[in-house]
Design a protein around this motif. Structure first.
Motif, PDB file in Angstrom:
ATOM      1  N   GLY A 164      33.719  36.646  31.192  1.00 20.05           N
ATOM      2  CA  GLY A 164      34.714  36.284  30.276  1.00 20.05           C
ATOM      3  C   GLY A 164      35.922  36.949  30.309  1.00 20.05           C
ATOM      4  N   GLY A 165      37.232  36.336  29.720  1.00 18.95           N
ATOM      5  CA  GLY A 165      38.418  37.115  29.737  1.00 18.95           C
ATOM      6  C   GLY A 165      38.995  37.179  31.100  1.00 18.95           C
ATOM      7  N   GLY A 166      38.587  36.353  32.181  1.00 18.23           N
ATOM      8  CA  GLY A 166      38.949  36.544  33.499  1.00 18.23           C
ATOM      9  C   GLY A 166      38.273  37.573  34.363  1.00 18.23           C
ATOM     10  N   ILE A 167      37.201  38.223  33.775  1.00 15.64           N
ATOM     11  CA  ILE A 167      36.684  39.261  34.554  1.00 15.64           C
ATOM     12  C   ILE A 167      35.211  38.823  35.033  1.00 15.64           C
ATOM     13  CG2 ILE A 167      35.560  41.406  34.139  1.00 15.64           C
ATOM     14  CD1 ILE A 167      37.233  42.283  31.895  1.00 15.64           C
ATOM     15  N   THR A 168      35.111  39.039  36.366  1.00 13.04           N
ATOM     16  CA  THR A 168      33.828  38.671  37.117  1.00 13.04           C
ATOM     17  C   THR A 168      33.406  39.749  37.770  1.00 13.04           C
ATOM     18  OG1 THR A 168      34.965  38.021  38.986  1.00 13.04           O
ATOM     19  CG2 THR A 168      34.534  36.254  37.432  1.00 13.04           C
ATOM     20  N   ALA A 169      32.116  39.710  37.955  1.00 14.89           N
ATOM     21  CA  ALA A 169      31.283  41.053  38.702  1.00 14.89           C
ATOM     22  C   ALA A 169      30.481  40.495  39.594  1.00 14.89           C
ATOM     23  CB  ALA A 169      30.610  41.953  37.775  1.00 14.89           C
ATOM     24  N   LYS A 170      30.417  41.310  40.984  1.00 16.00           N
ATOM     25  CA  LYS A 170      29.341  40.951  41.838  1.00 16.00           C
ATOM     26  C   LYS A 170      28.200  42.355  41.636  1.00 16.00           C
ATOM     27  CE  LYS A 170      32.017  38.430  45.129  1.00 16.00           C
ATOM     28  NZ  LYS A 170      32.601  38.112  46.373  1.00 16.00           N
ATOM     29  N   TYR A 171      27.063  41.958  41.708  1.00 18.82           N
ATOM     30  CA  TYR A 171      26.240  42.928  41.840  1.00 18.82           C
ATOM     31  C   TYR A 171      25.378  42.630  43.017  1.00 18.82           C
ATOM     32  CZ  TYR A 171      26.666  42.992  36.700  1.00 18.82           C
ATOM     33  OH  TYR A 171      27.323  42.995  35.402  1.00 18.82           O
ATOM     34  N   CYS A 172      25.679  43.808  43.920  1.00 11.79           N
ATOM     35  CA  CYS A 172      25.358  43.550  45.282  1.00 11.79           C
ATOM     36  C   CYS A 172      23.956  44.477  45.377  1.00 11.79           C
ATOM     37  CB  CYS A 172      26.135  43.853  46.118  1.00 11.79           C
ATOM     38  SG  CYS A 172      27.949  43.015  46.084  1.00 11.79           S
ATOM     39  N   GLY A 205      21.350  55.145  51.391  1.00 14.40           N
ATOM     40  CA  GLY A 205      20.311  55.156  50.520  1.00 14.40           C
ATOM     41  C   GLY A 205      20.211  53.943  49.535  1.00 14.40           C
ATOM     42  N   ALA A 206      19.079  53.812  48.727  1.00 12.36           N
ATOM     43  CA  ALA A 206      18.721  52.547  47.831  1.00 12.36           C
ATOM     44  C   ALA A 206      20.141  52.982  46.698  1.00 12.36           C
ATOM     45  CB  ALA A 206      17.542  52.600  47.201  1.00 12.36           C
ATOM     46  N   HIS A 207      20.801  51.883  46.451  1.00 13.07           N
ATOM     47  CA  HIS A 207      21.904  51.909  45.463  1.00 13.07           C
ATOM     48  C   HIS A 207      22.500  50.421  45.065  1.00 13.07           C
ATOM     49  CE1 HIS A 207      24.290  51.681  49.272  1.00 13.07           C
ATOM     50  NE2 HIS A 207      25.324  51.185  48.560  1.00 13.07           N
ATOM     51  N   LEU A 208      23.129  50.334  44.022  1.00 13.40           N
ATOM     52  CA  LEU A 208      23.837  48.967  43.754  1.00 13.40           C
ATOM     53  C   LEU A 208      25.282  49.262  43.898  1.00 13.40           C
ATOM     54  CD1 LEU A 208      23.614  46.360  42.025  1.00 13.40           C
ATOM     55  CD2 LEU A 208      24.382  47.791  40.087  1.00 13.40           C
ATOM     56  N   HIS A 209      25.534  48.193  44.825  1.00 16.66           N
ATOM     57  CA  HIS A 209      27.225  48.061  45.049  1.00 16.66           C
ATOM     58  C   HIS A 209      27.565  47.349  44.218  1.00 16.66           C
ATOM     59  CE1 HIS A 209      30.706  48.083  47.668  1.00 16.66           C
ATOM     60  NE2 HIS A 209      30.842  46.930  47.338  1.00 16.66           N
ATOM     61  N   LEU A 210      28.476  47.546  43.012  1.00 18.21           N
ATOM     62  CA  LEU A 210      29.070  46.691  41.936  1.00 18.21           C
ATOM     63  C   LEU A 210      30.684  46.621  42.351  1.00 18.21           C
ATOM     64  CD1 LEU A 210      28.899  45.288  39.318  1.00 18.21           C
ATOM     65  CD2 LEU A 210      29.481  47.626  38.199  1.00 18.21           C
ATOM     66  N   GLU A 211      31.107  45.312  42.479  1.00 19.83           N
ATOM     67  CA  GLU A 211      32.439  44.861  42.662  1.00 19.83           C
ATOM     68  C   GLU A 211      32.714  44.147  41.491  1.00 19.83           C
ATOM     69  OE1 GLU A 211      33.402  42.976  46.442  1.00 19.83           O
ATOM     70  OE2 GLU A 211      32.799  44.572  47.521  1.00 19.83           O
ATOM     71  N   MET A 212      34.319  44.372  40.716  1.00 22.60           N
ATOM     72  CA  MET A 212      34.453  43.637  39.732  1.00 22.60           C
ATOM     73  C   MET A 212      36.012  43.212  39.953  1.00 22.60           C
ATOM     74  SD  MET A 212      33.069  45.735  36.622  1.00 22.60           S
ATOM     75  CE  MET A 212      32.770  44.375  35.548  1.00 22.60           C
ATOM     76  N   THR A 213      36.423  41.955  39.273  1.00 22.97           N
ATOM     77  CA  THR A 213      37.864  41.456  39.601  1.00 22.97           C
ATOM     78  C   THR A 213      38.312  40.930  38.078  1.00 22.97           C
ATOM     79  OG1 THR A 213      36.985  39.129  40.087  1.00 22.97           O
ATOM     80  CG2 THR A 213      37.375  40.568  42.028  1.00 22.97           C
ATOM     81  N   GLU A 214      39.437  41.282  38.043  1.00 24.21           N
ATOM     82  CA  GLU A 214      40.053  40.462  36.676  1.00 24.21           C
ATOM     83  C   GLU A 214      41.202  39.733  37.096  1.00 24.21           C
ATOM     84  OE1 GLU A 214      41.660  42.469  32.400  1.00 24.21           O
ATOM     85  OE2 GLU A 214      41.505  43.744  34.080  1.00 24.21           O
ATOM     86  N   ASN A 215      41.102  38.462  36.585  1.00 21.89           N
ATOM     87  CA  ASN A 215      42.096  37.417  36.970  1.00 21.89           C
ATOM     88  C   ASN A 215      42.193  37.390  38.639  1.00 21.89           C
ATOM     89  OD1 ASN A 215      42.473  36.876  34.203  1.00 21.89           O
ATOM     90  ND2 ASN A 215      44.167  38.494  34.182  1.00 21.89           N
ATOM     91  N   GLY A 216      41.023  37.389  39.432  1.00 19.49           N
ATOM     92  CA  GLY A 216      41.156  37.212  40.754  1.00 19.49           C
ATOM     93  C   GLY A 216      41.401  38.607  41.386  1.00 19.49           C
ATOM     94  N   GLU A 217      41.923  39.556  40.945  1.00 20.58           N
ATOM     95  CA  GLU A 217      42.204  40.959  41.439  1.00 20.58           C
ATOM     96  C   GLU A 217      41.210  41.946  41.236  1.00 20.58           C
ATOM     97  OE1 GLU A 217      46.155  42.369  40.163  1.00 20.58           O
ATOM     98  OE2 GLU A 217      47.296  40.515  40.540  1.00 20.58           O
ATOM     99  N   ILE A 218      40.962  42.600  42.535  1.00 20.93           N
ATOM    100  CA  ILE A 218      39.955  43.740  42.666  1.00 20.93           C
ATOM    101  C   ILE A 218      40.388  44.880  41.701  1.00 20.93           C
ATOM    102  CG2 ILE A 218      38.665  45.249  44.081  1.00 20.93           C
ATOM    103  CD1 ILE A 218      38.971  43.372  46.248  1.00 20.93           C
TER     104      ILE A 218
END
Length: 228
Positions: A164-172, A205-218
């Protein structure tokens, strides 16, 4: 003596006349008894008959024409794509929670290249890596809708969430088959899957790579988490 012979001759002649007359009368009567309109066919002439045959073949009739069958075109309803286009009108979250503990393996590098030991090259790091153990539960950082789940050859199983609010996340780096399906509405700290591997960063090693964008910008996730 002569008279006797003459009498005998006369008697014989009379008898002959009687015989002749009787024969003529007989044949006359016999002929008149035969009907004159009877036709007697000669030998070999086909015999006519008026007898009704015991069995006759039924007349040949053509089968009745069948009415033409009009096929009703079948309409196929396309599968619903609602789960792939779901979203909400959620407001921008007031805060974000960490998805997997506080142990950070690699920070967000902005535009500065960093060395990737797995790939053997220098590249920017567009997310934050949170260390864990394979099978650890991964949490949603905020409420939102799951808009995508797919297998990426570089980053493993990736889940995209619209917060919401233009924020999206990629849980990799999630485990295969461990995630909630597309279209799921999640709340903050809901388990969305379990930790797997990130192929392009396996040396870390084992880890979560998290990327987030706000209104399309990283953006740097740690800024949203108010950790920097």
């Amino acid at each position: 003596m002569m008279d006797l012979k003459r009498k005998s001759i006369l008697i014989a002649a009379a008898l002959c006349c009687c015989v002749a007359i009787g024969g003529a009368a007989y044949f006359g009567v016999t002929r008149s008894a035969e009907p004159e309109d009877v036709f007697v066919p000669p030998t070999g002439y086909p015999r006519q008959t008026t007898e009704t045959p015991l069995y006759t073949d039924p007349p040949e009739t053509e089968p009745p024409e069948q009415a033409a069958v009009t096929e009703t075109p079948q309409t196929t309803t396309p599968p619903s794509t609602e789960s792939e286009t779901v979203g909400g009108t959620l407001p921008r979250p007031n805060y974000f929670e960490l998805p997997l503990g506080l142990d950070i393996v690699q920070d967000f590098s902005r535009t500065e290249p960093v060395f990737n030991a797995t790939m053997g090259d220098w590249r920017t790091h567009n997310g934050v890596d949170f260390a864990g153990v394979i099978g650890d539960p991964v949490k949603a950082s905020a409420a939102g809708f799951v808009t995508g789940v797919y297998d990426d050859p570089m980053y493993g199983v990736v889940m995209e969430i619209d917060h919401g609010g233009g924020i999206t996340a990629k849980y990799c780096g999630l485990g295969k088959g461990s995630t909630v399906p597309v279209g799921t509405e999640v709340k903050t700290n809901d388990t969305i899957g379990y930790l797997g591997t990130v192929p392009c960063e396996s040396d870390a090693g084992a880890h979560l790579h998290l990327e987030m964008t706000e209104n399309g910008e990283i953006v740097d996730p740690l800024v949203l988490f108010e950790l920097v």
